[in-house]
Design an enzyme around this catalytic site. Structure first.
Site, PDB file in Angstrom:
ATOM      1  N   ARG A  15       3.260  -7.417  36.992  1.00 38.85           N
ATOM      2  CA  ARG A  15       1.900  -7.708  37.454  1.00 38.85           C
ATOM      3  C   ARG A  15       1.093  -8.430  36.382  1.00 38.85           C
ATOM      4  NH1 ARG A  15      -0.222  -1.889  38.543  1.00 38.85           N
ATOM      5  NH2 ARG A  15       1.111  -1.553  36.726  1.00 38.85           N
ATOM      6  N   LYS A  74      -0.594  -2.630  30.939  1.00 38.95           N
ATOM      7  CA  LYS A  74      -0.083  -1.319  30.553  1.00 38.95           C
ATOM      8  C   LYS A  74      -0.212  -1.113  29.045  1.00 38.95           C
ATOM      9  CE  LYS A  74       1.461   1.145  33.168  1.00 38.95           C
ATOM     10  NZ  LYS A  74       0.823   2.180  34.014  1.00 38.95           N
ATOM     11  N   HIS A  92      -4.198   5.006  29.179  1.00 40.46           N
ATOM     12  CA  HIS A  92      -3.720   6.353  29.528  1.00 40.46           C
ATOM     13  C   HIS A  92      -3.742   7.292  28.318  1.00 40.46           C
ATOM     14  CE1 HIS A  92      -2.632   4.708  33.383  1.00 40.46           C
ATOM     15  NE2 HIS A  92      -1.816   3.841  32.828  1.00 40.46           N
ATOM     16  N   GLN A  97      -3.612  13.148  26.978  1.00 37.25           N
ATOM     17  CA  GLN A  97      -2.181  12.880  27.038  1.00 37.25           C
ATOM     18  C   GLN A  97      -1.590  12.946  25.634  1.00 37.25           C
ATOM     19  OE1 GLN A  97      -4.462  10.901  28.641  1.00 37.25           O
ATOM     20  NE2 GLN A  97      -3.645  10.133  30.579  1.00 37.25           N
ATOM     21  N   ARG A 126     -17.913   4.581  40.326  1.00 39.79           N
ATOM     22  CA  ARG A 126     -16.808   3.959  41.061  1.00 39.79           C
ATOM     23  C   ARG A 126     -16.134   2.910  40.186  1.00 39.79           C
ATOM     24  NH1 ARG A 126     -14.419   3.459  45.837  1.00 39.79           N
ATOM     25  NH2 ARG A 126     -13.667   1.428  46.560  1.00 39.79           N
ATOM     26  N   ARG A 127     -14.812   2.955  40.157  1.00 43.59           N
ATOM     27  CA  ARG A 127     -14.053   2.007  39.348  1.00 43.59           C
ATOM     28  C   ARG A 127     -14.235   0.584  39.868  1.00 43.59           C
ATOM     29  NH1 ARG A 127      -8.103   4.427  38.820  1.00 43.59           N
ATOM     30  NH2 ARG A 127      -7.801   2.426  37.762  1.00 43.59           N
ATOM     31  N   GLY A 194      -9.529   8.078  48.860  1.00 41.54           N
ATOM     32  CA  GLY A 194      -9.595   7.114  47.771  1.00 41.54           C
ATOM     33  C   GLY A 194      -8.759   5.882  48.052  1.00 41.54           C
ATOM     34  N   ARG A 195      -8.737   4.967  47.094  1.00 44.46           N
ATOM     35  CA  ARG A 195      -7.955   3.735  47.257  1.00 44.46           C
ATOM     36  C   ARG A 195      -6.476   4.044  47.433  1.00 44.46           C
ATOM     37  NH1 ARG A 195     -11.395   1.592  42.756  1.00 44.46           N
ATOM     38  NH2 ARG A 195     -12.618  -0.187  43.503  1.00 44.46           N
ATOM     39  N   ASP A 268       0.626  11.918  36.296  1.00 41.76           N
ATOM     40  CA  ASP A 268       0.022  12.264  35.014  1.00 41.76           C
ATOM     41  C   ASP A 268       0.689  13.507  34.428  1.00 41.76           C
ATOM     42  OD1 ASP A 268      -1.695  11.568  33.028  1.00 41.76           O
ATOM     43  OD2 ASP A 268      -3.514  12.216  34.040  1.00 41.76           O
ATOM     44  N   ASP A 307       5.095   5.300  37.196  1.00 46.63           N
ATOM     45  CA  ASP A 307       3.730   5.028  36.760  1.00 46.63           C
ATOM     46  C   ASP A 307       3.312   3.565  36.853  1.00 46.63           C
ATOM     47  OD1 ASP A 307       5.138   3.992  34.655  1.00 46.63           O
ATOM     48  OD2 ASP A 307       4.284   5.299  33.119  1.00 46.63           O
TER      49      ASP A 307
END
Length: 356
Positions: A15, A74, A92, A97, A126-127, A194-195, A268, A307
């Site tokens: 992507r 990423k 992330h 994490q 909102r993102r 959600g999306r 996650d 992920d």
């Protein structure tokens, strides 16, 4: 403004956050854009060059001049040990994490700033831009494909996974299994509003599956028996803190557990907030499904938790994301979303500096 689009370190990541057409619009606005050469990106180097971008050597972001903004998707590779530029990507590391402190130390050591795309939010929280729809769609479709194949005794989908030309290629595989007379699973999507949840529901409903849709109202007073009565579970909940447990190992073999397939789109497992503590690492394109136990009927329960699911349909996912992201990028770095992301970075940096 000099923007440097890096080649992704992960080999399976195809992507891109900005398409060639989006880059062309930024260049018309006066931006200078460098694009690292890539053999795997959904759009070719030539398409970016035709849009006015300069094609540069892969990995050259590590020596980019001061002031250059480094854009990616990423997480970063382990080197260099310090980060000096302003960086935009999904890191992330903000939900406790493993390794988050070490990553923040790289910024502290070099004086760089992280604008985590996940935390680019407006005043309502909102993102601004997300791959959520395609993550949900692909996560549900992949789980359904595997579930149907198992009922027919087939080992599908073929592994290692490869990117598909588009959603129709995946839909065709599922349609073939359904038309062969396979009974459809009873599905439940958590975080359905959600999306990601919307994408998951669309994928399952398109195949004709009965879908139970749960969101905050249902998870605030969880009926676990009802949850376990489904055949296929898709988790799309975006966790920002502790408090939600969907199921754990003790639930898997209960007499009333029917679940045989789980897709953890949220993926996650390295966070203390994981609502599905039944696995400890994301699954991969080489091994997309793992067995985590047996249900009440003695049937194996398989789980997928990839992920970077949208990279399985990279062209559609990139085009959708780029449309969302372009107007936000045009407001860099004083738009409300950028201020919000920087505030989170500074809060975490304070914790690191204070040794908390």
């Amino acid at each position: 403004m000099h923007l440097h689009l890096r080649d992704e370190a992960r080999e399976s990541e195809q992507r891109t956050p900005i398409t060639p057409s989006a880059a062309e619009k930024l260049i018309r606005d006066g931006w200078r854009i460098s694009v690292e050469a890539s053999e795997k990106r959904a759009f070719s180097d030539q398409e970016y060059q035709n849009s006015g971008c300069a094609i540069v050597e892969k990995g050259s972001w590590t020596t980019a001049e001061p002031g250059t903004v480094i854009l990616g998707l990423k997480e970063l590779p382990a080197e260099p040990p310090t980060l000096t530029n302003r960086m935009i990507h999904f890191a992330h590391i903000y939900k406790d994490q493993h390794g988050w402190r070490e990553e923040m130390e790289r910024f502290r050591g070099g004086g760089g700033v992280l604008y985590d795309i996940e935390f680019l939010v407006d005043r309502n929280g909102r993102r601004a831009a997300a791959f959520g729809y395609w993550a949900g769609w692909m996560g549900a479709a992949l789980a359904l494909w595997r579930h149907l194949a198992r009922t027919k005794g087939r080992d599908a989908p073929q592994t290692p996974l490869r990117s598909f030309g588009g959603r129709e290629a995946v839909t065709a595989e599922i349609r073939q299994l359904v038309e062969g007379g396979t009974s459809l699973p009873r599905c439940i999507v958590i975080g359905a509003k959600g999306r990601s949840g919307t994408g998951a529901c669309d994928a399952l409903k398109a195949a004709g599956c009965p879908v139970t849709e749960w969101d905050k109202e249902e998870t605030s007073n969880l009926d676990r028996a009802a949850l376990l009565s489904h055949d296929l579970l898709v988790n799309c909940v975006l966790m920002t803190g502790p408090g939600l447990l969907l199921l754990d190992h003790s639930d898997l073999a209960r007499p009333n557990t029917r679940i045989t397939t789980i897709s953890d789109v949220s993926c996650d497992p390295l966070s203390d907030y994981n609502p599905l503590p039944v696995y400890n690492a994301p699954t991969t394109w080489e091994r997309p499904f793992i067995e985590i136990g047996h249900n009440g009927g003695g049937h194996a329960i398989e789980l997928t938790a990839i992920d970077n699911l949208p990279s399985l349909v990279p062209l559609e996912a990139s085009e959708d994301f780029s449309l969302q992201f372009l107007p936000v990028l045009q407001s860099f770095d004083d738009g409300e979303e950028w201020c919000a992301a920087k505030a989170v970075f500074e809060e975490k940096m304070h914790l690191v500096t204070a040794g908390a």
